[in-house]
Write an enzyme that holds these catalytic residues in place. Structure first.
Site, PDB file in Angstrom:
ATOM      1  N   GLU A   1      11.521 -14.427   9.832  1.00 31.31           N
ATOM      2  CA  GLU A   1      11.757 -15.801  10.220  1.00 31.31           C
ATOM      3  C   GLU A   1      12.620 -16.551   9.210  1.00 31.31           C
ATOM      4  OE1 GLU A   1       8.196 -17.914  10.911  1.00 31.31           O
ATOM      5  OE2 GLU A   1       9.256 -19.725  11.531  1.00 31.31           O
ATOM      6  N   ASP A   2      12.358 -16.317   7.939  1.00 34.17           N
ATOM      7  CA  ASP A   2      12.981 -17.167   6.916  1.00 34.17           C
ATOM      8  C   ASP A   2      14.107 -16.500   6.117  1.00 34.17           C
ATOM      9  OD1 ASP A   2      11.123 -19.015   7.674  1.00 34.17           O
ATOM     10  OD2 ASP A   2       9.727 -18.562   6.041  1.00 34.17           O
TER      11      ASP A   2
END
Ligand code: MN
Length: 729
Positions: free
Chosen positions: A89-90
């Site tokens: 996600e990051d």
């Protein structure tokens, strides 16, 4: 802020080492290498990121992995996924990278975690959809939920550095979604901590007050516990039992909950703590050892027989095994003592994950088998796997259903709830004015039973109001009581109209409207209140022609003309099941507490069996109860034998249905027969008449089947009556 990179590196290495140390399920070199690789990738990927607190971001995944390994008890795959849970996600890491380096399983789990955080964390308005997604993800791999819970726990533990509004959002999401999930999965320690932390941020004042009171009273409590435990400890040691004894304080949240529920102050909560004796015994000896400890405890302190809870012989459905007793301490205070083995204690705290520790092969492959069985079950709820789930005491969704509002909010309802229950759940006004419902955009009747995941829209009209038949298809207490109170209001209104007319009528037949006369009339008509009398008068169900049976002089009622032998001899008999002596239960046919199942209402003389319910003790069903087959096939191990003992003069509530031709005086004849001639107590009677045919429901107190059969036969002989039958279920 000056950052000491050298120190941070050291700290990271230290944290990583302590993770490995607590990862007891990781044994092989290969597994260790894989975890190292995951750690290196996460470290590199998050290297320039910091948390709100200013700490290096990598602290978070390491800590989540530690919770996963130590507090939930999961193995290599889960630890790897926890370390990598925020990378896709990051950071630049992709799912394909994960699959290439680790494998498909890891990819699926991290994909699930990424999706959940995408929908849950950022758009609360989509709650409903989120929940559905979470449940669906669960069927992919239960580890997604477990790692997500660990992630949430660490975020809650480090919530201090967040802004107030973010704290509130995360804390309320936790109490709404994550704590109940943890509970269903049997992760009690985790659930308790999530609840306490949520309270700390949502209601800091209450939280601080309770915490400080707990702290202040700690010394007193410790002294008390020491004195109380001493003789037990000495005896256990003398018998060379390996054990641990601790005082468990209730969680802040559950104290708060109790205060709120009972409307009491902290000082009024008497069971702030319980004493727990944890016995280290071999599996085959653990039950005996627990009972031995019980015997020691009760040698010193008098137990309260009503408060003995034996979840050793019959564990709770969610897997809880323990022996609870409440004993009287020398100071005159009741103290709860919980006795269990070390294995039971671990399962109670850590849930099913701890199960694997006690299975012979606790390898990941057996864990996978387990996950597969859950998936099968979720895909096909009719499957035999229900037995399997029960074995593992993971009764996930069987007791309640989740229903979505048109806006996507979730409401919990008990299984079997109807669209009308849902309407009342939304608001009592919505319920009272409910005309119909749209379930998943399709128009359905109010009585439609809802299924988990249904989205329900209620259609209302100001003209609509509750009627008696609604009571037939609602099951929630809320809906029932609202409908009943609305019916009562109606009745009151009708009674008010009736009162004026009744008083006029009394005048006409020259009976004075005195307190004495009113009492006489109530006795004569066997009615509980004047309101009931006015009501019946207004709906023309009082039986005015009977008034000539009364002896009246100068406007005063002197009683009945004809002496009725049965008059006045019938106080309402004892309530049903008030005696424990009526029924014997179990292999040894012992006396236990039981309740009569409302679905089939057995009475003495019926063939019966007992069913151990989750929250409500033993319920007695008729062998031919409509629910019997399902209960016996799905939960055979919860069935116990039961048989009636000698008949005592105790009354059981039973229902009779009467149909016939609506004739003047028929209702009177029937009620007179029941209460007069047959000396049976009626609890309620209601008649509906339609096109000359009437249908009546009479609830009566009878002693047994014979008594009931006699009554039914007699009723059949009343002129105008066509059919009489017992109401089954
Ligand atoms: Mn995270």
């Amino acid at each position: 802020m000056q950052i000491d990179e050298e120190l941070e590196k050291k700290l990271i290495a230290q944290k990583y080492r302590s993770l490995l140390k607590v990862s007891k399920n990781v044994r092989t070199k290969k597994d260790k290498d894989k975890i190292r690789k995951a750690f290196d990738i996460a470290l590199e990927a998050h290297k320039d990121m910091r948390r709100k607190s200013g700490e290096p971001y990598i602290y978070h995944p390491i800590e989540v992995a530690r919770i996963v390994a130590e507090e939930i008890g999961l193995g290599t795959t889960s630890i790897i996924c926890a370390l990598l849970h925020d990378t896709v996600e990051d950071t630049d890491i992709t799912l394909d990278d994960i699959e290439r380096i680790f494998g498909t399983k890891e990819k699926i789990i991290i994909d699930g975690l990424t999706k959940i955080s995408g929908v849950v964390d950022y758009q609360t308005s989509m709650q409903a959809e989120n929940f559905r997604k979470i449940l669906l993800t669960l069927s992919d791999d239960v580890r997604v939920i477990l790692i997500k819970l660990a992630d949430r726990l660490h975020n809650m533990r480090t919530l201090d550095s967040m802004k107030r509004e973010k704290q509130l959002k995360i804390a309320s999401e936790t109490i709404f979604l994550y704590a109940p999930l943890a509970h269903r999965l049997g992760l009690y320690a985790l659930k308790t901590e999530l609840e306490d932390l949520s309270l700390k941020y949502t209601e800091p004042e209450v939280y601080n007050e309770i915490t400080s009171k707990l702290k202040k009273t700690k010394a007193v409590r410790t002294r008390f516990v020491n004195r109380f435990s001493r003789p037990i400890v000495e005896e256990l040691k003398k018998q060379e039992v390996k054990f641990e004894m601790k005082a468990r304080t209730k969680s802040v949240y559950s104290i708060y909950h109790k205060m709120k529920k009972k409307g009491v102050r902290y000082e009024e909560i008497y069971d702030v703590f319980a004493i727990r004796i944890i016995i280290d015994a071999k599996a085959e000896k653990e039950k005996a050892e627990c009972w031995n400890a019980y015997s020691i405890v009760t040698d010193f302190y008098q137990p309260n027989p009503d408060r003995l809870r034996d979840w050793l012989s019959t564990p709770k459905v969610n897997g809880y095994e323990s022996l609870h007793t409440t004993v009287m301490s020398p100071g005159g205070k009741w103290v709860e003592v919980q006795i269990r083995s070390k294995r039971m204690d671990e399962i109670a705290e850590k849930g099913y994950a701890a199960h694997w520790k006690y299975k012979e092969e606790s390898s990941e492959s057996s864990f996978d088998n387990w996950i597969n069985r859950i998936r099968e079950l979720l895909e096909n709820p009719e499957h035999d796997a229900i037995e399997f789930i029960d074995d593992f005491k993971l009764n996930l969704f069987s007791e309640e259903i989740f229903i979505f509002t048109p806006k996507g909010e979730i409401r919990n309802l008990p299984k079997g709830a109807s669209a009308l229950d849902f309407a009342f759940e939304i608001h009592s006004e919505v319920g009272a004015n409910c005309m119909g419902a749209k379930v998943n955009h399709k128009l359905v009747p109010l009585s439609t039973q809802l299924k988990s995941g249904d989205q329900v829209e209620i259609i209302t009209s100001k003209k609509q109001k509750p009627n008696e038949s609604w009571l037939d298809f609602v099951i929630t207490g809320k809906a029932k009581s609202k409908i009943k109170s609305s019916l009562r209001e109606d009745k009151k209104r009708i009674a008010k109209d009736g009162k004026a007319k009744f008083e006029k009528w009394l005048k006409k037949i020259e009976i004075r409207n005195t307190e004495h006369n009113r009492k006489e009339l109530l006795t004569f008509y066997r009615l509980p209140s004047m309101m009931e009398l006015y009501y019946r008068f207004e709906i023309k169900r009082l039986g005015l022609e009977r008034i000539k049976e009364l002896k009246i002089e100068k406007g005063k009622i002197l009683g009945k003309i004809k002496e009725d032998l049965t008059e006045g001899v019938k106080p309402i008999l004892k309530k049903q099941n008030s005696s424990e002596e009526m029924l014997v239960i179990g292999e040894d046919l012992d006396h236990f507490d039981y309740k009569i199942a409302p679905c089939c209402n057995p009475i003495p003389g019926d063939e019966v069996f007992g069913f151990i319910t989750i929250n409500d003790g033993i319920k007695i069903h008729k062998t031919n109860c409509p629910n019997a087959i399902q209960l016996q096939s799905h939960y055979a191990y919860r069935i116990v034998k039961a048989r009636w003992t000698s008949q005592q003069q105790i009354a059981f509530l039973s229902g009779i249905k009467v149909t016939g031709i609506d004739e003047v005086g028929l209702v009177n004849n029937i009620t007179r027969l029941i209460s007069g001639e047959l000396n049976v107590n009626m609890r309620s009677i209601s008649f509906d008449s339609n096109d000359g045919i009437f249908e009546g429901t009479i609830m009566v107190y009878v002693h047994d089947t014979k008594h009931l059969t006699r009554l039914i036969e007699k009723l059949k002989s009343v002129p105008g009556v066509i059919n009489v039958s017992r109401i089954e279920g």
